[in-house]
Design a protein around this motif. Structure first.
Motif: not given
Lengths: 158, 167
Positions: A31-34, A75-79, A81-92, A140-146
């Motif tokens: 979904i991130s890629y798309l 760029l979609p592939c990087v996105s 990886i970026y979304n799937v590996r995003y450190p959600t539970s880490y500090p800002t 933006l891609s991360y916000l959509f992913y979330k």
């Protein structure tokens, strides 16, 4: 030389996704890629249409003046990886450093290619425009992913 | 782009498909629609590029004329919309009716392509490329459905999205 780099980018992007994304998160990567390709496609066209930059050496040079390799795949592939590996539970600060590292690698890569190859040529463009646009599109891609994964276990994990 | 047949074609198809999508998509099926739409978009982008590159089709009047020789609006919006509408028909029906759905949507697309080819300058095919286009488009219909169903299989993600799908 340019052809070799482009082919290598396809393989490296695919390999990075394969290595970084666990099998259980393939759908999240998809979904991130798309979503990302739906963003980069018109934005890339607009940038070339306005004469901001060109891609002198590219695949499908008759059909496209934009870079299929970069906008359709890399760029979609990087996105993904970026979304799937995003450190959600880490500090800002960690999230910030994470985003910065992705954007920095992409921008530096682009600048190096711009200076040493014919894959991309800046006309009315600068490294900082790339830096800003990549930051915005990745986020933006991360916000959509979330939003998309809201209600799933990924969301509950936070 | 002045107000000619090409502009009217884009205007009418975009409005009609937008309305049809709005009529079919609900809050609960929005994610399914997005997945189906986007995956169809990836396929149309890729195949359209190949068709134009090989001179099987030309698009004399187009959006972003300096950046692409492909039909951006057709590939980005129209064809993915048809696939999304097909998805919502297909999942409502059973086996035999589903085959009829494929036939009907393929026929609708074929009529659109022929009309577009004959009366507008948006897409001109070399004669044998129209069946070739259908050869790509017809499998795309069930494939986009298959992908979307796979995407929302009960295992996604570890038990299914709660408010995004029927599963």
């Amino acid at each position: 030389m340019e052809r070799v780099i482009e082919v290598a980018v396809w393989f490296i992007s695919a390999a990075l996704v394969f290595v970084s994304v666990p099998r259980s998160l393939y759908r999240e990567a998809w979904i991130s890629y798309l979503f990302m390709q739906a963003l980069t496609w018109p934005m890339g066209l607009l940038a070339v249409q306005l004469g901001l930059l060109t891609y002198p050496s590219r695949f499908f040079a008759h059909a496209l003046s934009t870079s299929l390799t970069y906008e359709f795949f890399a760029l979609p592939c990087v996105s993904a990886i970026y979304n799937v590996r995003y450190p959600t539970s880490y500090p800002t600060i960690v999230k910030f450093a994470y985003t910065l590292s992705f954007v920095a690698v992409l921008t530096v890569g682009e600048v190096v290619l711009q200076k040493t190859t014919k894959l991309v040529a800046y006309i009315h463009w600068s490294w900082y425009v790339s830096f800003i646009t990549i930051s915005i599109t990745l986020h933006l891609s991360y916000l959509f992913y979330k939003w998309f994964t809201k209600g799933s276990i990924l969301d509950n994990k936070e | 782009m002045r107000l000619d047949i090409n502009f009217l074609w884009y205007l009418v198809t975009c409005i009609v498909f937008f309305i049809l999508l709005m009529m079919n998509i609900t809050r609960h099926t929005l994610r399914e629609a997005i997945v189906c739409f986007l995956v169809a978009q990836v396929v149309t982008w890729f195949f359209s590029t190949i068709f134009v590159e090989l001179y099987w089709e030309t698009c004399p009047v187009r959006l972003f004329p300096n950046a692409t020789r492909t039909d951006f609006i057709g590939d980005y919006f129209t064809t993915p919309s048809i696939c999304t509408l097909f998805y919502f028909q297909y999942i409502k029906h059973q086996k035999l009716r589903r085959i009829l759905d494929i036939a009907l949507f393929a026929l609708a697309d074929a009529i659109m392509i022929v009309l577009k080819n004959a009366y507008t300058d948006l897409r001109h095919y070399v004669p044998w490329a129209i069946p070739l286009h259908l050869l790509v488009f017809i499998p795309l219909l069930p494939c986009s459905v298959w992908f979307t169903r796979w995407f929302f299989k009960q295992s996604y993600p570890y038990g299914g999205i709660k408010d995004g799908t029927r599963n």
